[in-house]
Structures are given as structure tokens and as C-alpha cells.
Design an enzyme around this catalytic site. Structure first.
Site, PDB file in Angstrom:
ATOM      1  N   TYR A  91       0.815  -1.211   0.000  1.00 56.98           N
ATOM      2  CA  TYR A  91       0.000   0.000   0.000  1.00 56.98           C
ATOM      3  C   TYR A  91       0.856   1.271   0.000  1.00 56.98           C
ATOM      4  O   TYR A  91       0.331   2.360   0.171  1.00 56.98           O
ATOM      5  CB  TYR A  91      -0.949   0.002   1.203  1.00 56.98           C
ATOM      6  CG  TYR A  91      -2.001  -1.079   1.126  1.00 56.98           C
ATOM      7  CD1 TYR A  91      -3.116  -0.928   0.308  1.00 56.98           C
ATOM      8  CD2 TYR A  91      -1.873  -2.252   1.855  1.00 56.98           C
ATOM      9  CE1 TYR A  91      -4.088  -1.926   0.227  1.00 56.98           C
ATOM     10  CE2 TYR A  91      -2.830  -3.255   1.774  1.00 56.98           C
ATOM     11  CZ  TYR A  91      -3.938  -3.085   0.961  1.00 56.98           C
ATOM     12  OH  TYR A  91      -4.895  -4.075   0.873  1.00 56.98           O
ATOM     13  N   TYR A 467     -11.654  -0.759   0.573  1.00 51.84           N
ATOM     14  CA  TYR A 467     -11.617  -0.381   1.978  1.00 51.84           C
ATOM     15  C   TYR A 467     -10.317   0.333   2.339  1.00 51.84           C
ATOM     16  O   TYR A 467     -10.242   0.983   3.382  1.00 51.84           O
ATOM     17  CB  TYR A 467     -11.826  -1.610   2.874  1.00 51.84           C
ATOM     18  CG  TYR A 467     -10.582  -2.338   3.314  1.00 51.84           C
ATOM     19  CD1 TYR A 467     -10.049  -2.147   4.583  1.00 51.84           C
ATOM     20  CD2 TYR A 467      -9.915  -3.223   2.448  1.00 51.84           C
ATOM     21  CE1 TYR A 467      -8.899  -2.822   4.998  1.00 51.84           C
ATOM     22  CE2 TYR A 467      -8.777  -3.889   2.859  1.00 51.84           C
ATOM     23  CZ  TYR A 467      -8.269  -3.692   4.128  1.00 51.84           C
ATOM     24  OH  TYR A 467      -7.136  -4.346   4.533  1.00 51.84           O
ATOM     25  N   ARG A 468      -9.300   0.236   1.516  1.00 53.83           N
ATOM     26  CA  ARG A 468      -8.059   0.994   1.662  1.00 53.83           C
ATOM     27  C   ARG A 468      -7.346   0.933   0.317  1.00 53.83           C
ATOM     28  O   ARG A 468      -7.713   0.122  -0.540  1.00 53.83           O
ATOM     29  CB  ARG A 468      -7.175   0.449   2.781  1.00 53.83           C
ATOM     30  CG  ARG A 468      -6.619  -0.944   2.515  1.00 53.83           C
ATOM     31  CD  ARG A 468      -6.059  -1.610   3.752  1.00 53.83           C
ATOM     32  NE  ARG A 468      -4.748  -1.117   4.146  1.00 53.83           N
ATOM     33  CZ  ARG A 468      -3.943  -1.825   4.951  1.00 53.83           C
ATOM     34  NH1 ARG A 468      -4.326  -2.992   5.440  1.00 53.83           N
ATOM     35  NH2 ARG A 468      -2.770  -1.343   5.271  1.00 53.83           N
TER      36      ARG A 468
END
Length: 519
Positions: A91, A467-468
Site C-alpha cells: 500500500y 476499503y483501503r
């Protein structure tokens, strides 16, 4: 000194700020060489690494140093990006959203401030990792379990603030957060929930306190820096029984997801279980060249050989039972009868898979034991890296099949294997798609960008939101939550301007920019 400075910050202004920060933390805790800055970059970067490169790194210790560093940054209008352990791989790692941001490394703040055995909670600082808390509990003879993601080296607080999930009955990690301490951009220190009442004994047993509950606005946001958090822990159950059910066909994800739903909602399966794809199973322990040496996704014949070699299915459901033996026996009968309705379903216990690497590490995760085994997926190809595309789905068979087919088609069209899993909550699933690419292959890196861009857009057209998201896609993901003329983002920007009028706190985090701009 780094040439990457935030917009509007002059070299002289930056140098002056760094001198002031050195006086606070000591010269050994401020890093500004090119080598130091590179060490804090995104090690899985697929675009120009300087797009998310820090200007310098400062590592304060304690609340006083943290607030003083924020004050210096505010006075010099230098943006800061706080990390706990910087292990947010897939991420963006420890890199900031915008180049020239100053990284605030909080990993020196790694005290376990409290463990309450009777009330089953712990209080930790940002630098406490899952490994650290787990080892502390074992060394002290505690009967408490943590919940952990697959790689246990990450920070508990950082993962919780990203609303990460694990695999025990406490798998929705932020659900078990209770009380936090936050430093705001103006230096104000806020303790939330019951801790706002001086001397309250229930700081980490009741999360709401009185009045508005504000803890949630500090997750996936840039409204403040969390410096302490309470996390409720799971008491060791009287029994634990992990199991695996394999399913032979790709389309089985539909009936399997429908069968899981009542089992989860009635707590017959109490933990955050996972339905793993074949390629995720294989990548953990195999080299794809054994099954497909050419470019493009592994063909069906190769996938069938992987199934035979590993003794797994196209989909593989890992879950566990917890409690007294008679209760687990009764629940196992219900689970076995339910999944037996799917043709070709096979059932395995811990005894059946003694030498299975994947079953072994999943068994550990479902009892709260952190490990690093899943990073084996990086050996799927030379110099492997991965990123996360993570849409949410209801626990519903048609939705699961539609998301899988959509992701598989887009991944395959861009030349990648579909590698993913569904982490199953009680009503929703996190569909974690983890495309694996080679960091040394420029063509693959370029295709990853276009692939994820398409995945986000096409998922949004069907109403599937992530969600992210990875740093490079935060603005795009935020844009998919645009109902009501971007009412949600406009509200976030109003909060941002109120709490951080100078805009120094993590600009661009989750697509939130104080001035509405992305650069």
C-alpha cells in the site's frame, strides 16, 4: 541534503527547520542523506519512486518531542507524514503520499504501556509490533491472544488505523480499539473516550465515553497523529480446532460464500475466516516457472497440476472452531453437513496437513501467532513485489463470483495471474487481490498501473468500493465515493481545514487535501 522539498518551502526555510528539529531529538535522530531517504521509500514502487519520496526523516521520542516537532513543522509550513513501523507494504510502505513531505518516524516509541489480564486489554505506543506484543504476552505467562495480520512485523497501531483485518474472532481489529491519544496540528493532546474523564478506571473497557465518538475520524485520515491506543485482546479459549475445506472449481466461490453467511452470522464459525484462491496458495510455496515459464497468466493445465501437487482446490476455505470440545464437535457437524452440499468438497484437519506449509501458517494466524510465511508469495517470480486492490463485498455468492470474475478478467488481460482471497466477516468480505509483479521489469510495472486503474474504475461502476488503497491510487479511490456531489469528501475537507488549517498533516492521505488539490 535532499533536493525534494515540498511546494512553497525554500531550501533556507527547510534547513532552518531541520536545525530546530535536531535540537529537539538530537542529531542522530534526524536523517537527511540520499541513502537514508531512499531507505524510507516504497520498496514495491511501480512508478517513479520520487513521486512519494520524503524530504527528510525525524524520529522523536515521547509526547513532548512529538508535539515540539509538529510545532516546528507548523511554523515552517513543512508537511509531515507519520509512520509507526513503516511496514505498510503493498500500500506504499513508509513513503508519504506527496514528495517533499517530512517523515515522522515513531517506531522509537515502542512501549507496551499496560496489559490488563483480568479485563483483557493492552495499551501500546506506535512502534509496538505484533511480534513484540505477542512475545511479551508469552514471556509473562499471559493467557491473552492478539489478533495479527499475515506479516507480524508491522505496527499494531498503524495497521489498526488503516482498519486492517486479521484471522481470529477479533479479526475486525478496529472493532476492538478502545481509547486513543491524539496530537493535533496545533499541538493539542486529546485523550478520547473514558480517558477524557480524569481518573476514570474504564479507559480501555468502554470505547465511547460521553458525547460524540471521534476515534473513527483518525483512521485512514490526516486529522491528527495517534500516539497511544488501547486494544482489547481475546482470552485464550478452552479449545482450538483449525480446519480446511477445498473446492474444485472456480465458480464454487458462489455457493461457498452463500453457505458461509449463515455459519458466520450465527457464530458457528466465529473467526475472520478466509477463502483463498489457488494461485495465492501456490505462490506461498512454489515457483510459477515450474508450471508456466512464458509471460501471461498460468494456463488451466498448469493450475490443475498445482492443485494436484499441493492437494488443494481452486478455492480453499480456512477457518477454526474455539471453545469446549462438545461445542466444537457440535459446530463441526453443522459445518461439514453444510459444505458437503458442494460437489467435490474435501475436509482437512490439522492432523491431515502436518507437513503443509500453508496450513501451518494459517493455523498460527487463526490462534493469533504472528509469522512472516506469506511473504513467500514474493518468490512467485524473480524480484517479486505485490500491491493490494481491496474491494469490499457482502457475504453473498453472486457478488463474490462477480467480483472474482471481474478481477480475474482484468488481471489476465494485463498479463497477470489472479491472486487473491476473501477475508470473511459477519456480513461483509474484504476481497484482497494481490497481483504479483517483478520490480525489475519495467513493462510489468507499467502494466500494473493500468491494471489497477482499470480495476478501481470497473469495480466502482458495479458499486464496489475499496476499503483501503495504495498511495498512488488514493485520489482515484476517494473519487469513487462521490455520491451527493462529493458530499463525503467535502465533509472530510471541512474537518481537515478546522483541525489542520495550515495543511501540514499528511497531505493527500486517503485523497484528503485541505485545499481540495492533489498536488
Amino acid at each position: 541534503m535532499s533536493a525534494l522539498l515540498a511546494q512553497g518551502v525554500s531550501p533556507a526555510q527547510f534547513a532552518q527547520a531541520l536545525d530546530a528539529m535536531r535540537a529537539v531529538v538530537g542529531p542522530q535522530w534526524l536523517f537527511a542523506s540520499e541513502e537514508d531517504i531512499a531507505a524510507y521509500s516504497d520498496h514495491f514502487a511501480f512508478e517513479d519512486v520520487t513521486a512519494n519520496m520524503a524530504s527528510a526523516i525525524v524520529a522523536p521520542l515521547g509526547l513532548d518531542q512529538i508535539t515540539r516537532i509538529i510545532g516546528i513543522a507548523r511554523d515552517h509550513r513543512i508537511p509531515v507524514w507519520a509512520i509507526s513501523t513503516g511496514r505498510n507494504l503493498a500500500y506504499g510502505g513508509s513513503a508519504p503520499r506527496k514528495h517533499g513531505t517530512l517523515t515522522l518516524d515513531l517506531k522509537r516509541n515502542n512501549r507496551i504501556l499496560e496489559v490488563n489480564e483480568e479485563l483483557a486489554y493492552a495499551v501500546v505506543e506506535p512502534g509496538v509490533s505484533f511480534f513484540q506484543l505477542y512475545r511479551h504476552l508469552r514471556e509473562t505467562g499471559s493467557k491473552l491472544w492478539i489478533d495479527t495480520p499475515s506479516p507480524g512485523w508491522g505496527g499494531i497501531m498503524g495497521n489498526m488505523l488503516e482498519r486492517g483485518v486479521g484471522y481470529t474472532p477479533y479479526g475486525d481489529r478496529f472493532m476492538w480499539q478502545c481509547g486513543m491519544q491524539v496530537v493535533l496540528a496545533d499541538g493539542t493532546v486529546v485523550d478520547t473516550g473514558m480517558a477524557a474523564q480524569e481518573g476514570a478506571p474504564g479507559n480501555h473497557t468502554y470505547r465511547y465515553g460521553g458525547g460524540p465518538w471521534i476515534d473513527g475520524i483518525f483512521t485512514q485520515s490526516n486529522f491528527g497523529i495517534v500516539t497511544k491506543v488501547g486494544i482489547q485482546l481475546m482470552p485464550e479459549p478452552p479449545g482450538y480446532r483449525p480446519f480446511l475445506v477445498t473446492f474444485a472449481e472456480d465458480d464454487d466461490i458462489e455457493p461457498v460464500s452463500d453457505l458461509i453467511r449463515p455459519l458466520k452470522m450465527t457464530h458457528i464459525i466465529p473467526n475472520a475466516a478466509v477463502t483463498c484462491s489457488l494461485n495465492l496458495e501456490a505462490a506461498t510455496s512454489l515457483d510459477r516457472t515450474k508450471y508456466h515459464s512464458d509471460s501471461g497468466p498460468v494456463p488451466e493445465a498448469g493450475r490443475r497440476r498445482m492443485m494436484e501437487d499441493l492437494g488443494v482446490g481452486k478455492w480453499n476455505f480456512y477457518a477454526a472452531l474455539y471453545g469446549p470440545e462438545p461445542v466444537m464437535d457440535a459446530h463441526w457437524e453443522v459445518i461439514r453437513d453444510s459444505f458437503s452440499s458442494v460437489k467435490g468438497a474435501r475436509f482437512f484437519t490439522e492432523e491431515d496437513r502436518k507437513n503443509d506449509v500453508v496450513f501451518g501458517y494459517r493455523t498460527q494466524l487463526m490462534r493469533g501467532e504472528p509469522n512472516m510465511t506469506e511473504f513467500g508469495i514474493l518468490n512467485w517470480m524473480p524480484n517479486g513485489a505485490h500491491l493490494g486492490f481491496s474491494p469490499v463485498a457482502p457475504v453473498d455468492g453472486k457478488t463474490a463470483l462477480d467480483q472474482y470474475r471481474l478481477a480475474e478478467a482484468i488481471c489476465n488481460r494485463h498479463g497477470f495471474d489472479y491472486t487473491g482471497m476473501f477475508i470473511v466477516g459477519f456480513r461483509a468480505m474484504h476481497h484482497i487481490v494481490e497481483p504479483i509483479f517483478s520490480r525489475s521489469d519495467e513493462d510489468q510495472r507499467g502494466r500494473v498501473v493500468s491494471m489497477v486503474t482499470e480495476l478501481i474504475d470497473e469495480a466502482a461502476k458495479r458499486g464496489y468500493g475499496e476499503y483501503r488503497g495504495h498511495l498512488s491510487f488514493m485520489d482515484q479511490i476517494a473519487g469513487t465515493y462521490g455520491w451527493g456531489d462529493d458530499a463525503l469528501m467535502k465533509l472530510s475537507q471541512r474537518i481537515k481545514r478546522a483541525l489542520d488549517p495550515s495543511g501540514i498533516m499528511a497531505p493527500g492521505k486517503s485523497g484528503i487535501w485541505s485545499d481540495g488539490a492533489s498536488s
